[in-house]
Design a protein around this motif. Structure first.
Motif, short mmCIF file in Angstrom:
data_model
loop_
_atom_site.label_atom_id
_atom_site.label_comp_id
_atom_site.label_asym_id
_atom_site.label_seq_id
_atom_site.Cartn_x
_atom_site.Cartn_y
_atom_site.Cartn_z
N LEU A 112 94.07 -85.12 70.70
CA LEU A 112 93.49 -84.38 71.82
C LEU A 112 92.24 -83.62 71.39
O LEU A 112 91.24 -83.59 72.12
CB LEU A 112 94.52 -83.41 72.40
N LEU A 113 92.28 -83.04 70.20
CA LEU A 113 91.09 -82.34 69.68
C LEU A 113 89.89 -83.29 69.62
O LEU A 113 88.78 -82.95 70.08
CB LEU A 113 91.41 -81.78 68.29
N GLY A 114 90.10 -84.49 69.07
CA GLY A 114 89.01 -85.45 69.00
C GLY A 114 88.56 -85.95 70.35
O GLY A 114 87.36 -86.12 70.61
N TRP A 115 89.52 -86.17 71.25
CA TRP A 115 89.20 -86.68 72.60
C TRP A 115 88.32 -85.70 73.35
O TRP A 115 87.30 -86.08 73.94
CB TRP A 115 90.50 -86.93 73.35
N VAL A 116 88.68 -84.41 73.31
CA VAL A 116 87.87 -83.40 74.00
C VAL A 116 86.50 -83.28 73.34
O VAL A 116 85.48 -83.12 74.02
CB VAL A 116 88.59 -82.04 74.02
N GLY A 117 86.45 -83.38 72.00
CA GLY A 117 85.16 -83.34 71.31
C GLY A 117 84.21 -84.42 71.80
O GLY A 117 83.02 -84.16 72.03
N ALA A 118 84.74 -85.62 71.99
CA ALA A 118 83.91 -86.72 72.51
C ALA A 118 83.51 -86.48 73.96
O ALA A 118 82.36 -86.73 74.36
CB ALA A 118 84.65 -88.04 72.37
N GLU A 119 84.44 -85.98 74.77
CA GLU A 119 84.17 -85.75 76.19
C GLU A 119 83.09 -84.69 76.41
O GLU A 119 82.37 -84.73 77.42
CB GLU A 119 85.45 -85.34 76.92
N LEU A 120 82.96 -83.77 75.48
CA LEU A 120 81.93 -82.73 75.64
C LEU A 120 80.52 -83.26 75.41
O LEU A 120 79.54 -82.53 75.55
CB LEU A 120 82.22 -81.55 74.70
N SER A 121 80.41 -84.54 75.07
CA SER A 121 79.09 -85.16 75.00
C SER A 121 78.77 -85.94 76.28
O SER A 121 77.68 -86.50 76.41
CB SER A 121 79.02 -86.12 73.80
N THR A 122 79.72 -85.97 77.22
CA THR A 122 79.52 -86.79 78.43
C THR A 122 79.70 -86.02 79.73
O THR A 122 79.90 -86.62 80.77
CB THR A 122 80.50 -87.98 78.42
N GLY A 123 79.68 -84.68 79.64
CA GLY A 123 79.67 -83.92 80.88
C GLY A 123 80.96 -83.22 81.24
O GLY A 123 81.12 -82.77 82.38
N LEU A 124 81.91 -83.08 80.29
CA LEU A 124 83.12 -82.32 80.57
C LEU A 124 82.78 -80.87 80.94
O LEU A 124 83.42 -80.26 81.79
CB LEU A 124 84.05 -82.35 79.35
N ASP A 125 81.74 -80.34 80.28
CA ASP A 125 81.15 -79.06 80.69
C ASP A 125 79.85 -79.39 81.41
O ASP A 125 78.90 -79.88 80.81
CB ASP A 125 80.88 -78.19 79.46
#
Length: 480
Positions: A112-125
């Protein structure tokens, strides 16, 4: 450049080792040189307590269940917290229970840590998007795999803080963590039939760094590679493996403003060091002898740290009239070994089992020589603290120790490059030789003061490290 650090601990909020010290300093130094750095962490209780004011950035359900992503600031640094109480709301150590058993769901917690890290490069924030994702050690190793699986929307860097810990999990967990079976092979996640989170970071990242130049070379050899020498050699040949030395946080480790000690000192005014030595001797109930050469060691009690070598060699210190203070905890047989030393030589050797941050500062401030006889040491921080405090490091020539300490042989003393004592072989005999050299130099107090002066003038600031990382980031950005 917008850089996201993905990691599992951050000093002083949560620390189990040197990784926390790095993460508590590097992003701040990067901000000083103009990098827009932020950090992603699991919302462990200790982290949440230190960052109480957060806002919800996103809320979602994925393979790990229901997750809330929060954002707050810590001393002006932007921090994302993965709020998933069913995974992270556990007191104590972030990796294992009180019996030192790894949590059975670690594969999911750190996926989950890695998944969220990747998602923060695609607009999660929606307000901030990482342009480069920098993940640290096996806990964050899957970050680069998730980025690869998403088409590499951001550049990626993976830092090895210690290759010995690899994060290996059963193949059957693959379908649970949202990665395709096509990534499970030798050119991918697979290592000895299991998923290796560390190998993921090595294989899928655009660049890999080790925390010292020597360690980056050592890990390409069978002795230090833990079975990954083929991949690491490939990275080296592809110019994707770099060695960038860690630094020292001057806000925490400086004898002139250390908040843990009362008697401050600096290069041209060393009275405080003598006072700290006396206080250290008093704390451990050792004879208050200012002329006794005082060796100190603050460490995990493991074979990696060469504690067994010291147990064999410590009698040399006692027989020469020196003193030895050890603070640490670890393997029970090594704890018993150093306790036995203290019982055998009560006038010369004292031990405290456990960890005490304030006491560690007094030990480093009050000692004359700090021992770091490691079998391997990716970077090492205590020898850097020793240099700053004028507590000459005695180290084995490996990893970051070899990169930061210059032996006090005759030529180096004459050229004013000597900063400590270095031995080569991981044997009690070789360590004893370096201990003998320390006593020989101690007998020449003017020369000792000269070497100590040179040690204290060494510069290992985090700004230097931050500048090297920035150069790597810029190179990756140009190559994109």
């Amino acid at each position: 450049m917008k850089v996201l650090h993905v990691c599992s601990e951050l000093y002083p909020l949560l620390k189990t080792g040197g990784l926390a010290d790095v993460m508590g300093a590097l992003p701040f130094a990067q901000k000083e040189i103009g990098i827009d750095a932020r950090v992603l962490l699991p919302a462990y209780p200790a982290i949440v307590a230190g960052i109480p004011n957060t806002v919800v950035v996103s809320e979602f359900d994925n393979f790990a269940g229901h997750v809330i992503l929060r954002y707050g600031e810590y001393n002006g640094l932007g921090i994302y917290l993965i709020d998933a109480p069913h995974l992270y709301a556990r007191e104590g150590n972030p990796y294992h229970d009180q019996w030192y058993n790894d949590y059975a769901d670690n594969y999911k917690r750190f996926a989950l840590l890695g998944w969220v890290g990747a998602e923060l490069s695609t607009g999660l924030d929606s307000w901030w998007r990482a342009e480069l994702v920098h993940s640290h050690d096996w806990h964050a190793g899957l970050t680069s795999a998730y980025l690869f699986n998403k088409g590499r929307p951001a550049r990626s860097v993976f830092t090895i803080h210690n290759l010995a810990y690899q994060g290996q999990f059963s193949h059957h967990h693959l379908f649970e963590i949202g990665l395709p079976e096509t990534m499970f092979h030798i050119d991918g996640l697979e290592l000895h039939g299991q998923i290796s989170y560390l190998k993921s970071g090595l294989y899928y990242s655009d660049a890999v760094t080790a925390v010292s130049p020597t360690y980056s070379r050592e890990i390409t050899t069978p002795e230090f590679a833990y079975g990954l020498q083929g991949l690491l050699n490939t990275l080296q040949h592809q110019d994707r493996l770099y060695g960038i030395l860690n630094g020292v946080d001057d806000q925490i480790w400086s004898p002139n403003n250390d908040t843990y000690i009362k008697d401050h000192y600096k290069l041209k005014s060393m009275t405080g060091k003598r006072k700290n030595k006396k206080k250290l001797q008093e704390y451990f109930n050792l004879p208050r002898k200012s002329d006794a050469l005082l060796f100190v060691m603050v460490t995990r009690l493991t074979e990696q740290k060469g504690v067994d070598l010291l147990i064999e060699s410590a009698k040399d210190i006692a027989q020469e009239g020196g003193q030895l203070v050890i603070l640490g905890s670890g393997s029970p047989h090594l704890e018993n070994g150093i306790r036995h030393l203290a019982e055998t030589y009560p006038e010369n050797i004292a031990v405290k089992i456990g960890y005490d941050e304030a006491l560690s500062h007094l030990i480093i401030a009050g000692g004359d020589v700090i021992l770091v006889p490691s079998r391997f040491e990716p970077c090492g921080l205590t020898q850097l603290y020793g240099l700053k405090y004028g507590t000459l490091p005695l180290v084995r020539a490996t990893g970051g120790l070899a990169d930061t300490v210059v032996d006090s042989n005759e030529d180096n003393v004459k050229s004013r490059s000597a900063t400590g004592f270095v031995f080569n072989d991981a044997t009690p005999k070789s360590l004893s030789g370096a201990i003998k050299n320390a006593f020989l130099l101690w007998a020449k107090q003017r020369t000792w003061s000269s070497v100590r002066s040179n040690a204290m003038q060494q510069d290992f600031s985090w700004l230097i490290s931050a500048t090297h990382y920035n150069a790597l980031y810029q190179k990756l950005s140009r190559d994109h």
